[in-house]
Design an enzyme around this catalytic site. Structure first.
Site, PDB file in Angstrom:
ATOM      1  N   ASP A  49       0.876  -1.189  -0.163  1.00 34.74           N
ATOM      2  CA  ASP A  49       0.004  -0.091  -0.139  1.00 34.74           C
ATOM      3  C   ASP A  49       0.706   1.314  -0.052  1.00 34.74           C
ATOM      4  O   ASP A  49       0.398   2.407  -0.033  1.00 34.74           O
ATOM      5  CB  ASP A  49      -0.970   0.166   1.078  1.00 34.74           C
ATOM      6  CG  ASP A  49      -0.314  -0.126   2.359  1.00 34.74           C
ATOM      7  OD1 ASP A  49       0.821  -0.236   2.613  1.00 34.74           O
ATOM      8  OD2 ASP A  49      -1.206  -0.041   3.584  1.00 34.74           O
ATOM      9  N   SER A  50       2.071   1.014  -0.135  1.00 37.51           N
ATOM     10  CA  SER A  50       3.254   2.323   0.000  1.00 37.51           C
ATOM     11  C   SER A  50       2.863   2.937  -1.375  1.00 37.51           C
ATOM     12  O   SER A  50       3.437   3.842  -1.717  1.00 37.51           O
ATOM     13  CB  SER A  50       4.736   1.866  -0.032  1.00 37.51           C
ATOM     14  OG  SER A  50       4.817   0.513  -0.994  1.00 37.51           O
ATOM     15  N   ASP A  88      -0.939  -6.231  -0.157  1.00 40.71           N
ATOM     16  CA  ASP A  88      -1.522  -5.315   1.139  1.00 40.71           C
ATOM     17  C   ASP A  88      -2.953  -5.375   1.132  1.00 40.71           C
ATOM     18  O   ASP A  88      -3.566  -4.897   0.329  1.00 40.71           O
ATOM     19  CB  ASP A  88      -0.870  -4.062   1.127  1.00 40.71           C
ATOM     20  CG  ASP A  88       0.336  -4.025   1.918  1.00 40.71           C
ATOM     21  OD1 ASP A  88       0.534  -5.049   2.872  1.00 40.71           O
ATOM     22  OD2 ASP A  88       1.000  -3.228   1.939  1.00 40.71           O
ATOM     23  N   LYS A 118      -1.107  -9.191   2.821  1.00 42.70           N
ATOM     24  CA  LYS A 118      -0.377  -8.829   4.163  1.00 42.70           C
ATOM     25  C   LYS A 118      -1.265  -7.920   4.892  1.00 42.70           C
ATOM     26  O   LYS A 118      -1.888  -7.049   4.336  1.00 42.70           O
ATOM     27  CB  LYS A 118       1.059  -8.180   3.732  1.00 42.70           C
ATOM     28  CG  LYS A 118       1.769  -7.579   4.823  1.00 42.70           C
ATOM     29  CD  LYS A 118       3.258  -7.027   4.406  1.00 42.70           C
ATOM     30  CE  LYS A 118       3.021  -5.896   3.689  1.00 42.70           C
ATOM     31  NZ  LYS A 118       2.784  -4.669   4.435  1.00 42.70           N
ATOM     32  N   GLU A 120      -0.965  -5.358   8.749  1.00 45.97           N
ATOM     33  CA  GLU A 120      -0.104  -4.738   9.752  1.00 45.97           C
ATOM     34  C   GLU A 120      -0.727  -5.022  11.236  1.00 45.97           C
ATOM     35  O   GLU A 120      -2.058  -5.203  11.253  1.00 45.97           O
ATOM     36  CB  GLU A 120      -0.024  -3.314   9.387  1.00 45.97           C
ATOM     37  CG  GLU A 120       0.591  -2.986   8.116  1.00 45.97           C
ATOM     38  CD  GLU A 120       0.855  -1.484   7.985  1.00 45.97           C
ATOM     39  OE1 GLU A 120       0.456  -0.845   8.867  1.00 45.97           O
ATOM     40  OE2 GLU A 120       1.237  -1.007   6.847  1.00 45.97           O
ATOM     41  N   GLU A 187       9.636  -3.916  10.270  1.00 46.55           N
ATOM     42  CA  GLU A 187       9.927  -2.784   9.541  1.00 46.55           C
ATOM     43  C   GLU A 187      10.428  -1.837  10.812  1.00 46.55           C
ATOM     44  O   GLU A 187       9.985  -1.514  11.925  1.00 46.55           O
ATOM     45  CB  GLU A 187       8.719  -1.967   8.926  1.00 46.55           C
ATOM     46  CG  GLU A 187       9.283  -0.894   8.358  1.00 46.55           C
ATOM     47  CD  GLU A 187       8.225  -0.099   7.257  1.00 46.55           C
ATOM     48  OE1 GLU A 187       7.261  -0.860   7.134  1.00 46.55           O
ATOM     49  OE2 GLU A 187       8.318   0.973   7.024  1.00 46.55           O
TER      50      GLU A 187
HETATM   51  O1  KIV Z   1       3.521  -0.969   1.518  1.00 44.99           O
HETATM   52  C1  KIV Z   1       4.719  -1.467   1.416  1.00 44.99           C
HETATM   53  O2  KIV Z   1       5.590  -1.276   0.588  1.00 44.99           O
HETATM   54  C2  KIV Z   1       5.487  -2.347   2.670  1.00 44.99           C
HETATM   55  C3  KIV Z   1       6.906  -2.562   2.590  1.00 44.99           C
HETATM   56  C4  KIV Z   1       7.557  -1.356   2.784  1.00 44.99           C
HETATM   57  C5  KIV Z   1       7.099  -3.650   3.555  1.00 44.99           C
HETATM   58  O3  KIV Z   1       4.448  -2.722   3.546  1.00 44.99           O
END
Ligand code: KIV
Length: 282
Positions: A49-50, A88, A118, A120, A187
């Site tokens: 989600d970056s 994510d 994924k 968090e 992280e």
């Molecule tokens: O969203 C993302 O790119 C991430 C990575 C930095 C692990 O969660």
């Protein structure tokens, strides 16, 4: 019968077996052309989600929607055949209840074809991780600096420097592992904590700003390519400076157009030797 020339995508159990073995090589990917280039070189691509910040220019990951993750996730899956693809779950799609999380994860998996999702969080998300994994959704955890909690954490500073935070992050990692996650992104934590976590959890840890102690590494691809020249976090190694390359290419193109050097003859469809007859109306 065709001969298999390329290795298959890693499965969840193959990733788990890499614990303490060959390092897992991971990068982020958001688009088909970049994913296609990265695919042969890595074990795993994360559609993170970056992308909120990297692709869409937001200042946090919070505005990302499920539809955005699905659009980018399916582009990355379509463009690849080697890397395991993890997508994510965006902020707000899974925190309220395990049932919400299942609906979001099932939609992501069904519509993208990814291997896993994924999410968090630590102890507070353990029940959700257990709910998902018991229902066939492989989950990658993410502890330490968790960007979706930026407002709660008060910024993007590295974590685990005092005793209380160290113990909390350790407990988070253990809880997510116990709940059935197959791997754990760690992280922005110090080397001692990353090492202890990696020693104590039974699944591979994948570090970003978490030292060489982890079982694998991940970086945001645009960071390591130097597409963002403005700011490079301490933990990023910049392998190229593509940002400068892109700007230089745009400058040369602009100059060529203004000086009428582009398009040249080789970029031009030659006119037919005899001009086609046209009617008065045309
Ligand atoms: O969203 C993302 O790119 C991430 C990575 C930095 C692990 O969660």
């Amino acid at each position: 019968m065709s001969v298999q020339t390329r290795p298959q995508r890693l499965s969840v159990s193959q990733i788990k077996r890499r614990k303490g073995g060959d390092k897992l090589v991971c990068l982020t990917a958001y688009t088909a052309p970049v994913a296609r280039l990265l695919d042969p070189e890595v074990d795993l691509l994360l559609v993170g989600d970056s992308l909120a910040m990297v692709v869409y220019g937001f200042d946090s990951t919070l505005p990302v929607t499920l539809d955005m993750m699905i659009a980018h996730g399916s582009a990355v899956v379509r463009a690849t055949s080697h890397a395991a693809i993890v997508v994510d779950l965006p902020f707000g799609s899974y925190q309220a209840s395990p049932e919400d999380a299942f609906r979001a994860a099932a939609q992501v998996m069904a519509e993208t074809g990814c291997l896993a999702v994924k999410l968090e969080g630590g102890e507070e998300m353990a029940e959700t991780v257990a709910f998902l994994t018991r229902r066939g959704v492989p989950v990658m955890g993410h502890v330490g600096l968790t960007p979706q909690s930026v407002n709660e954490l008060g910024g993007y500073r590295s974590r685990g420097h005092d005793d209380k935070e160290w113990r909390k992050i350790l407990a988070d990692g253990l809880a997510i592992t116990e709940a059935g996650a197959f791997s754990l992104v760690v992280e922005g934590v110090n080397e001692g904590l990353a090492r202890e976590l990696t020693e104590r959890v039974a699944i591979p840890t994948i570090g970003i700003g978490a030292s060489a102690s982890c079982d694998g590494q991940i970086l945001v691809t645009d960071d390591m390519l130097g597409v963002f020249a403005e700011f490079t976090p301490k933990f990023v190694k910049r392998y190229r400076t593509l940002g400068a390359e892109i700007a230089a290419a745009a400058r040369e193109y602009a100059d060529d157009v203004r000086r009428e050097r582009f398009p040249a003859a080789e970029h031009t469809y030659a006119a037919p030797r005899r001009r086609p007859k046209t009617t008065a109306a045309t």
